[in-house]
Design an enzyme around this catalytic site. Structure first.
Site, PDB file in Angstrom:
ATOM      1  N   TYR A  46      67.149 -40.220 -44.302  1.00 54.69           N
ATOM      2  CA  TYR A  46      65.969 -40.532 -45.108  1.00 54.69           C
ATOM      3  C   TYR A  46      66.324 -41.593 -46.164  1.00 54.69           C
ATOM      4  CZ  TYR A  46      62.073 -39.568 -48.382  1.00 54.69           C
ATOM      5  OH  TYR A  46      60.981 -39.664 -49.212  1.00 54.69           O
ATOM      6  N   LYS A  92      64.758 -45.444 -46.919  1.00 56.74           N
ATOM      7  CA  LYS A  92      64.128 -45.785 -48.197  1.00 56.74           C
ATOM      8  C   LYS A  92      64.869 -46.935 -48.898  1.00 56.74           C
ATOM      9  CE  LYS A  92      60.711 -42.917 -47.974  1.00 56.74           C
ATOM     10  NZ  LYS A  92      59.316 -43.391 -47.893  1.00 56.74           N
TER      11      LYS A  92
HETATM   12  P1  NAP Z   1      53.156 -35.575 -47.089  1.00 57.16           P
HETATM   13  O1  NAP Z   1      52.345 -34.691 -47.956  1.00 57.16           O
HETATM   14  O2  NAP Z   1      53.833 -34.999 -45.899  1.00 57.16           O
HETATM   15  O3  NAP Z   1      52.238 -36.811 -46.669  1.00 57.16           O
HETATM   16  C1  NAP Z   1      52.644 -37.767 -45.732  1.00 57.16           C
HETATM   17  C2  NAP Z   1      51.446 -38.105 -44.878  1.00 57.16           C
HETATM   18  O4  NAP Z   1      51.842 -39.126 -43.950  1.00 57.16           O
HETATM   19  C3  NAP Z   1      50.961 -36.900 -44.064  1.00 57.16           C
HETATM   20  O5  NAP Z   1      49.548 -36.822 -44.091  1.00 57.16           O
HETATM   21  C4  NAP Z   1      51.486 -37.218 -42.678  1.00 57.16           C
HETATM   22  O6  NAP Z   1      50.703 -36.655 -41.647  1.00 57.16           O
HETATM   23  C5  NAP Z   1      51.376 -38.725 -42.671  1.00 57.16           C
HETATM   24  N1  NAP Z   1      52.168 -39.315 -41.611  1.00 57.16           N
HETATM   25  C6  NAP Z   1      53.333 -38.872 -41.083  1.00 57.16           C
HETATM   26  N2  NAP Z   1      53.724 -39.658 -40.081  1.00 57.16           N
HETATM   27  C7  NAP Z   1      52.780 -40.622 -39.955  1.00 57.16           C
HETATM   28  C8  NAP Z   1      52.610 -41.711 -39.079  1.00 57.16           C
HETATM   29  N3  NAP Z   1      53.477 -41.950 -38.098  1.00 57.16           N
HETATM   30  N4  NAP Z   1      51.532 -42.505 -39.238  1.00 57.16           N
HETATM   31  C9  NAP Z   1      50.621 -42.245 -40.210  1.00 57.16           C
HETATM   32  N5  NAP Z   1      50.713 -41.208 -41.041  1.00 57.16           N
HETATM   33  C10 NAP Z   1      51.788 -40.402 -40.923  1.00 57.16           C
HETATM   34  O7  NAP Z   1      54.339 -36.257 -47.925  1.00 57.16           O
HETATM   35  P2  NAP Z   1      54.349 -36.997 -49.341  1.00 57.16           P
HETATM   36  O8  NAP Z   1      55.372 -36.319 -50.158  1.00 57.16           O
HETATM   37  O9  NAP Z   1      52.992 -37.182 -49.877  1.00 57.16           O
HETATM   38  O10 NAP Z   1      54.968 -38.404 -48.903  1.00 57.16           O
HETATM   39  C11 NAP Z   1      54.286 -39.634 -49.022  1.00 57.16           C
HETATM   40  C12 NAP Z   1      55.311 -40.749 -49.187  1.00 57.16           C
HETATM   41  O11 NAP Z   1      56.012 -40.560 -50.413  1.00 57.16           O
HETATM   42  C13 NAP Z   1      56.379 -40.771 -48.087  1.00 57.16           C
HETATM   43  O12 NAP Z   1      56.683 -42.107 -47.750  1.00 57.16           O
HETATM   44  C14 NAP Z   1      57.551 -40.123 -48.757  1.00 57.16           C
HETATM   45  O13 NAP Z   1      58.776 -40.503 -48.186  1.00 57.16           O
HETATM   46  C15 NAP Z   1      57.387 -40.636 -50.164  1.00 57.16           C
HETATM   47  N6  NAP Z   1      58.106 -39.848 -51.179  1.00 57.16           N
HETATM   48  C16 NAP Z   1      57.807 -38.544 -51.373  1.00 57.16           C
HETATM   49  C17 NAP Z   1      58.510 -37.841 -52.349  1.00 57.16           C
HETATM   50  C18 NAP Z   1      58.256 -36.383 -52.634  1.00 57.16           C
HETATM   51  O14 NAP Z   1      59.014 -35.796 -53.400  1.00 57.16           O
HETATM   52  N7  NAP Z   1      57.224 -35.771 -52.095  1.00 57.16           N
HETATM   53  C19 NAP Z   1      59.490 -38.480 -53.108  1.00 57.16           C
HETATM   54  C20 NAP Z   1      59.748 -39.823 -52.875  1.00 57.16           C
HETATM   55  C21 NAP Z   1      59.049 -40.508 -51.912  1.00 57.16           C
HETATM   56  P3  NAP Z   1      51.189 -35.221 -41.040  1.00 57.16           P
HETATM   57  O15 NAP Z   1      51.058 -34.241 -42.161  1.00 57.16           O
HETATM   58  O16 NAP Z   1      50.246 -34.986 -39.910  1.00 57.16           O
HETATM   59  O17 NAP Z   1      52.601 -35.415 -40.593  1.00 57.16           O
END
Ligand code: NAP
Length: 251
Positions: free
Chosen positions: A155, A159
């Site tokens: 991961y 990133k």
């Molecule tokens: P999340 O709640 O799992 O949301 C991610 C969304 O992206 C989900 O709706 C997922 O759908 C969708 N997705 C997955 N694969 C996809 C694809 N191939 N095409 C289109 N959509 C897709 O996670 P989140 O925490 O909000 O993450 C959002 C972003 O923030 C990500 O890039 C993550 O790496 C980044 N981030 C998160 C954190 C954290 O602590 N949460 C920290 C740093 C960065 P499904 O649910 O159907 O898979």
């Protein structure tokens, strides 16, 4: 006055978590938001919530790891508006595990969404952002692009690449009045992190290294995205903003 009045925005992975919060906030600030996600029902639900609140949104089902989905997604925007003012590369996933046991299939799975998807969306969205005349591309990276943590190495690699991509694109897209910036969230409570953050040992370790001593909310990340999207950031490109409770500032 709303900060995104009249703008056209598109958020990938906007069916849940951070992407959904960004879509909701952008719409509340006056944008028409394309809520896109691989999960079409989740995209519909998020867009429905925005419309019921009196703002403007439209759901599009699109898997960023599939070229034809991304082409079709931008075709919808092109047909309706011929331009895109704000594009958020948010879709992402994680596959936890010790790096020495990482299978080729898991590496491909994470890379195809977190990196290849971001590359594809940034490239294929260029013409619509250029047509805006004031385009803003925002990549959701992570503090993990700079840090190492057990079971998050693959991961982190994706990133870190997104952060490098952001700097290169800022230079390449500037002549076309497109700003390109990245957010680097710390640990935010979403479906992505739910299991890890509920583990008492992991929770304690992470909170001990977070000066503000709490996890972030999707809404707090959305507010930082709004800054990059709006004219408040009109002279900001190639930047990375940590939204991490101070985690990256500490030891
Ligand atoms: P999340 O709640 O799992 O949301 C991610 C969304 O992206 C989900 O709706 C997922 O759908 C969708 N997705 C997955 N694969 C996809 C694809 N191939 N095409 C289109 N959509 C897709 O996670 P989140 O925490 O909000 O993450 C959002 C972003 O923030 C990500 O890039 C993550 O790496 C980044 N981030 C998160 C954190 C954290 O602590 N949460 C920290 C740093 C960065 P499904 O649910 O159907 O898979």
């Amino acid at each position: 006055m709303p900060r995104l009045e009249g703008r056209i925005a598109l958020v990938t992975g906007a069916g849940s978590g951070i992407g959904r919060a960004i879509a909701v906030l952008f719409a509340a600030e006056g944008a028409h938001v394309y809520v896109t996600d691989v999960d079409g029902a989740a995209a519909e639900a998020a867009a429905g919530e925005i419309v019921r609140a009196g703002s403007s949104a439209q759901a599009v089902t699109a898997d960023v790891s599939r070229g034809q989905d991304v082409t079709a997604m931008f075709r919808v925007v092109d047909a309706a508006h011929g331009r895109l003012d704000v594009l958020v590369n948010n879709a992402g996933l994680n596959v936890r595990g010790d790096f020495r046991h990482l299978s080729d299939a898991d590496w491909v799975k994470i890379r195809e969404v977190n990196l290849d998807g971001v590359v594809r969306v940034a490239r294929d969205g260029f013409a619509l952002l250029k047509a805006s005349g004031r385009g803003s591309l925002i990549n959701i990276a992570s503090i993990m692009g700079h840090r190492g943590l057990r079971q998050l190495t693959a991961y982190s690699a994706t990133k870190g690449a997104v952060l490098a991509l952001t700097r290169g694109l800022a230079v390449e897209y500037a002549p076309f009045d497109i700003r390109v910036n990245a957010l680097a969230p710390g640990f935010v409570e979403t479906a992505l992190t739910q299991r890890a953050l509920k583990n008492p040992g992991i929770q304690k370790a992470l909170l001990d290294s977070t000066p503000l001593r709490r996890f972030g909310s999707p809404e707090e990340i959305a507010k930082a995205a709004l800054f990059f999207a709006s004219d408040d950031a009109s002279y900001v490109t190639g930047a990375e903003l940590a939204v991490d409770g101070g985690m990256s500032a500490g030891l």
